[in-house]
Structure formats: C-alpha cells, structure tokens
Design a protein around this motif. Structure first.
Motif, mmCIF file in Angstrom:
data_model
loop_
_atom_site.group_PDB
_atom_site.id
_atom_site.type_symbol
_atom_site.label_atom_id
_atom_site.label_comp_id
_atom_site.label_asym_id
_atom_site.label_seq_id
_atom_site.Cartn_x
_atom_site.Cartn_y
_atom_site.Cartn_z
ATOM 1 N N VAL A 110 41.374 61.027 61.174
ATOM 2 C CA VAL A 110 41.863 59.973 61.597
ATOM 3 C C VAL A 110 42.477 59.378 60.239
ATOM 4 O O VAL A 110 41.387 59.141 59.543
ATOM 5 N N LEU A 111 43.456 58.650 60.383
ATOM 6 C CA LEU A 111 43.661 57.722 59.294
ATOM 7 C C LEU A 111 43.675 56.195 59.896
ATOM 8 O O LEU A 111 43.792 56.196 61.221
ATOM 9 N N GLY A 112 43.524 55.118 59.069
ATOM 10 C CA GLY A 112 43.670 53.964 59.395
ATOM 11 C C GLY A 112 44.523 53.420 60.339
ATOM 12 O O GLY A 112 44.151 52.669 61.214
ATOM 13 N N ASP A 113 45.600 53.946 60.021
ATOM 14 C CA ASP A 113 46.815 53.546 61.001
ATOM 15 C C ASP A 113 46.945 53.893 62.420
ATOM 16 O O ASP A 113 47.513 53.551 62.987
ATOM 17 N N ASP A 114 45.978 55.060 62.516
ATOM 18 C CA ASP A 114 45.958 55.707 64.001
ATOM 19 C C ASP A 114 45.164 54.790 64.835
ATOM 20 O O ASP A 114 45.164 55.137 65.924
ATOM 21 N N VAL A 115 44.015 54.039 64.093
ATOM 22 C CA VAL A 115 43.308 53.098 65.118
ATOM 23 C C VAL A 115 43.972 52.162 65.728
ATOM 24 O O VAL A 115 44.528 51.174 65.055
ATOM 25 N N PRO A 116 44.178 51.968 67.085
ATOM 26 C CA PRO A 116 44.847 50.956 67.627
ATOM 27 C C PRO A 116 44.165 49.689 67.403
ATOM 28 O O PRO A 116 42.885 49.554 67.392
ATOM 29 N N GLY A 132 43.066 60.982 68.135
ATOM 30 C CA GLY A 132 42.938 62.290 67.819
ATOM 31 C C GLY A 132 41.764 63.050 68.664
ATOM 32 O O GLY A 132 41.278 64.071 68.211
ATOM 33 N N LEU A 133 41.220 62.247 69.749
ATOM 34 C CA LEU A 133 40.248 62.572 70.395
ATOM 35 C C LEU A 133 40.526 63.527 71.762
ATOM 36 O O LEU A 133 39.672 63.718 72.606
ATOM 37 N N ARG A 134 41.697 64.049 71.679
ATOM 38 C CA ARG A 134 42.139 64.645 73.130
ATOM 39 C C ARG A 134 41.437 65.914 73.068
ATOM 40 O O ARG A 134 41.103 66.639 71.996
ATOM 41 N N LEU A 147 32.710 60.872 58.822
ATOM 42 C CA LEU A 147 32.717 60.927 57.297
ATOM 43 C C LEU A 147 33.708 60.015 56.994
ATOM 44 O O LEU A 147 35.018 60.584 56.579
ATOM 45 N N PRO A 148 33.439 58.857 56.937
ATOM 46 C CA PRO A 148 34.450 57.613 56.780
ATOM 47 C C PRO A 148 34.843 57.616 55.287
ATOM 48 O O PRO A 148 33.945 57.771 54.162
ATOM 49 N N SER A 149 35.917 57.384 54.996
ATOM 50 C CA SER A 149 36.296 57.287 53.301
ATOM 51 C C SER A 149 36.178 55.699 53.123
ATOM 52 O O SER A 149 36.195 54.976 54.061
ATOM 53 N N PRO A 150 35.779 55.217 51.914
ATOM 54 C CA PRO A 150 35.475 53.996 51.824
ATOM 55 C C PRO A 150 36.814 53.107 52.052
ATOM 56 O O PRO A 150 36.611 51.840 52.469
ATOM 57 N N SER A 151 38.139 53.535 51.957
ATOM 58 C CA SER A 151 38.995 52.761 52.152
ATOM 59 C C SER A 151 39.257 52.656 53.725
ATOM 60 O O SER A 151 40.482 51.882 54.159
ATOM 61 N N PHE A 152 38.627 53.215 54.627
ATOM 62 C CA PHE A 152 38.723 53.227 55.940
ATOM 63 C C PHE A 152 37.695 52.198 56.553
ATOM 64 O O PHE A 152 37.764 51.857 57.952
ATOM 65 N N LEU A 156 37.074 51.236 60.566
ATOM 66 C CA LEU A 156 35.830 51.847 60.957
ATOM 67 C C LEU A 156 35.272 51.018 62.380
ATOM 68 O O LEU A 156 34.933 51.761 63.211
ATOM 69 N N ASP A 157 34.900 49.753 62.192
ATOM 70 C CA ASP A 157 34.614 49.082 63.422
ATOM 71 C C ASP A 157 35.305 49.089 64.449
ATOM 72 O O ASP A 157 34.725 49.370 65.441
ATOM 73 N N ASP A 158 36.633 49.277 64.282
ATOM 74 C CA ASP A 158 37.594 49.361 65.728
ATOM 75 C C ASP A 158 37.564 50.536 66.130
ATOM 76 O O ASP A 158 37.533 50.906 67.231
ATOM 77 N N PHE A 159 37.305 51.682 65.166
ATOM 78 C CA PHE A 159 37.301 52.975 65.569
ATOM 79 C C PHE A 159 35.987 53.416 66.548
ATOM 80 O O PHE A 159 35.923 53.714 67.424
#
Length: 162
Positions: A110-116, A132-134, A147-152, A156-159
C-alpha cells in the motif's frame, strides 16, 4: 554475498529440516548502506537461488517481504542461545524464515496515496479494494502484520481505522 550468507545461516538454524517442507514466509531487511555493488533487484533472486541450492528443491519460499532501512535488528545463534544484534548506519542484512503451518498468507503493498481520505463514508468492501485487501472478504478474522515506512506515518492512522 551477505545475502547468501544470511540465507544460509537462517536455513541452518531452522528448527526442522526442509527437504519436504516449504518456507511459508521469508523476511529480508537490508540496511540502506548495504554493499552498493549489488542492486536491490539482485537481492530476491539471490535469496531464492540460495534456498533452492540448500534445499535441493524449487519454489521453497512461498511468500517474501522485505525492505531497506536505516537500521536493522536481528539475532545471531551463539552457544544454543540467540543474541540480539542491532545496527544503525552500518551495512547489514537480516533474513528470517517462517514456518507457519495451517495458515494462508496473503501479501499486499500500500502506498500513502492508496488510502482513502473519506474513511467513514466508504463501505468496507470499497475501502478494502482501494488499499489492496481484495481477497480477504471471506476470512472472518484475518491477522495483519504491518511494516510501515516512516514516510507512511500520516496515512497509517487512516489505514488502521479503515
């Protein structure tokens, strides 16, 4: 290479021999200043090749995840006990092989832009599809390892709320 050495050590320290068994999940963490003569695209093939040679079988690793990091934490077997090793700002590789019987492992990225942004207004199936959780719909109680990236961190809270 360091990747081959780390794979060999991890294989030698598995609790059960692998001739008829598969590695359910392989995790590799490589320090961001890992030996520059090897490109990131050579790490996965080196791991797969090392495992196939060691186990004398193809397709030993079922799923593989990993990342580059500024610091890495691993362990080393010494005198039948593990000691923790942590490096930061130094070259290093950590390989972990997981034998997890009776499980189904699904990997996703998952990329940050993928999170609604509109979490509360989206139906659960649309949110899952967006990140991407289909394929998890039929699983009544899935367990996740993130395993989140620090830039995420902002997303992450939204995810996790989705």
């Amino acid at each position: 290479t360091a990747i081959e050495e780390a794979c060999s050590q991890a294989l030698e320290n598995l609790p059960t021999p692998l001739p008829n068994q598969k590695i359910d999940l392989a995790k590799v963490y490589v320090s961001s200043i890992y030996d520059y003569q090897y490109s990131p695209s050579s790490i996965v093939p080196a791991m797969l090749e090392t495992c196939e040679k060691y186990c004398k079988a193809p397709n030993v690793i079922q799923k593989l995840i990993g990342c580059y990091a500024g610091g890495i934490v691993g362990s080393k077997l010494e005198n039948e006990s593990c000691s923790t090793i942590e490096t930061e700002g130094a070259p290093g590789v950590v390989v972990t092989f997981c034998l997890i019987p009776d499980t189904t492992i699904k990997t996703f990225h998952v990329l940050g832009d993928d999170v609604p942004d509109d979490i509360g207004r989206l139906p659960a199936n649309m949110w899952k599809s967006a990140v991407g959780l289909r394929g998890f719909e039929g699983d009544s109680s899935p367990t996740f390892m993130l395993l989140p990236s620090p830039s995420f961190q902002n997303e992450l809270d939204d995810f996790t709320r989705g």
